[in-house]
Design a protein around this motif. Sequence first.
Motif, mmCIF file in Angstrom:
data_model
loop_
_atom_site.group_PDB
_atom_site.id
_atom_site.type_symbol
_atom_site.label_atom_id
_atom_site.label_comp_id
_atom_site.label_asym_id
_atom_site.label_seq_id
_atom_site.Cartn_x
_atom_site.Cartn_y
_atom_site.Cartn_z
ATOM 1 N N ALA A 152 -1.488 11.220 -0.377
ATOM 2 C CA ALA A 152 -1.634 9.869 0.170
ATOM 3 C C ALA A 152 -2.126 8.990 -0.977
ATOM 4 O O ALA A 152 -2.841 9.459 -1.854
ATOM 5 C CB ALA A 152 -2.637 9.842 1.311
ATOM 6 N N ILE A 153 -1.729 7.721 -0.977
ATOM 7 C CA ILE A 153 -2.180 6.803 -2.021
ATOM 8 C C ILE A 153 -3.485 6.163 -1.556
ATOM 9 O O ILE A 153 -3.573 5.633 -0.447
ATOM 10 C CB ILE A 153 -1.118 5.726 -2.313
ATOM 11 N N LYS A 154 -4.490 6.250 -2.405
ATOM 12 C CA LYS A 154 -5.797 5.674 -2.097
ATOM 13 C C LYS A 154 -6.173 4.714 -3.205
ATOM 14 O O LYS A 154 -5.616 4.744 -4.291
ATOM 15 C CB LYS A 154 -6.856 6.770 -2.007
ATOM 16 N N HIS A 155 -7.161 3.886 -2.927
ATOM 17 C CA HIS A 155 -7.702 2.980 -3.937
ATOM 18 C C HIS A 155 -9.161 3.336 -4.159
ATOM 19 O O HIS A 155 -9.807 3.933 -3.292
ATOM 20 C CB HIS A 155 -7.557 1.527 -3.492
ATOM 21 N N LYS A 156 -9.669 2.965 -5.312
ATOM 22 C CA LYS A 156 -11.072 3.210 -5.593
ATOM 23 C C LYS A 156 -11.925 2.507 -4.547
ATOM 24 O O LYS A 156 -11.571 1.438 -4.071
ATOM 25 C CB LYS A 156 -11.438 2.658 -6.977
ATOM 26 N N ARG A 157 -13.045 3.110 -4.228
ATOM 27 C CA ARG A 157 -13.978 2.479 -3.306
ATOM 28 C C ARG A 157 -14.563 1.255 -3.991
ATOM 29 O O ARG A 157 -15.041 1.324 -5.119
ATOM 30 C CB ARG A 157 -15.073 3.461 -2.922
ATOM 31 N N PHE A 159 0.814 3.770 1.771
ATOM 32 C CA PHE A 159 -0.230 4.795 1.731
ATOM 33 C C PHE A 159 0.303 6.220 1.805
ATOM 34 O O PHE A 159 -0.306 7.137 1.294
ATOM 35 C CB PHE A 159 -1.291 4.545 2.805
ATOM 36 N N SER A 206 0.814 -1.214 0.000
ATOM 37 C CA SER A 206 0.000 0.000 0.000
ATOM 38 C C SER A 206 0.848 1.264 0.000
ATOM 39 O O SER A 206 0.548 2.198 -0.726
ATOM 40 C CB SER A 206 -0.946 0.016 1.198
ATOM 41 N N PRO A 213 -3.952 2.006 -7.748
ATOM 42 C CA PRO A 213 -3.896 3.130 -6.805
ATOM 43 C C PRO A 213 -4.197 4.463 -7.468
ATOM 44 O O PRO A 213 -3.969 4.646 -8.660
ATOM 45 C CB PRO A 213 -2.455 3.088 -6.293
ATOM 46 N N ARG A 214 -4.726 5.386 -6.667
ATOM 47 C CA ARG A 214 -4.892 6.781 -7.081
ATOM 48 C C ARG A 214 -3.832 7.559 -6.316
ATOM 49 O O ARG A 214 -3.851 7.606 -5.088
ATOM 50 C CB ARG A 214 -6.289 7.285 -6.753
ATOM 51 N N TYR A 215 -2.907 8.140 -7.063
ATOM 52 C CA TYR A 215 -1.758 8.794 -6.444
ATOM 53 C C TYR A 215 -2.090 10.222 -6.028
ATOM 54 O O TYR A 215 -2.853 10.911 -6.687
ATOM 55 C CB TYR A 215 -0.570 8.789 -7.407
#
Length: 166
Positions: A145-150, A23, A21, A140-142
Motif C-alpha cells: 500500500a502507498i503511505k505518506h510520512k506521518r 493508496f 494517492s 510517498p513510501r511505496y
Amino acid sequence: MSDQGTLPYTEAFILEMFRHSSFLPFTIPHSTTRDTVLNGYYIPKGRCVFINQWQVNHDEAPLHPKLWKNPHVFNPERFLNAKGTEVNKEDGEKVLVFGLGKRRCIGEFIARRQVFLFLTTLLQQLEFSVRDGRKVDMTPRYGLAIKHKRCEHFQVKQRFPMASLS
C-alpha cells in the motif's frame, strides 16, 4: 447527500484524492480466461495479471499521450469546468481506484458516498491547517500500500467549540 450536486469542488477534491494517492497501487490479481493480445503484448490463457492503478492515475507510460497534465501535482481543479461550477464526469471516470469493467468493486457506490459524507462532516466540524513556517512532505513510501510520512505539523481545531455544561 442532497447537497452533493451543489459542492463541485468537494467532489473534485475527492476525485483528485483518489487519483493522487492511489493508496493501493495494484488491483487484486486476475487471471486471463483466453489467450489475449494487449497493446502488442501476448498474454497466454491462465496467466496471473495485475493492473497498475498507480501508473494509470499518474500517467507514467512514455508510449502514450498524457492522460493527466502534471500528474504529480495535487490539483482538484483538473476535474472542474472552466467556471469551477461542475465536475467533468468524463475525466472523473478516468480515475482508476475501484477497478474497472465487470470485475469492478461492487462496493464502489457505497464507498464513494461514505467518503463524501465523512469528508464533508469533518470539514463542517473541524478546521485543518499546517503550523506556520512548516511544510508537508507528500513523498510517498511505496509498498503493498502507498503511505505518506506521518506529518507532525497538522493542526485540527473544532469549528464550533461546545459551551461548558457547568
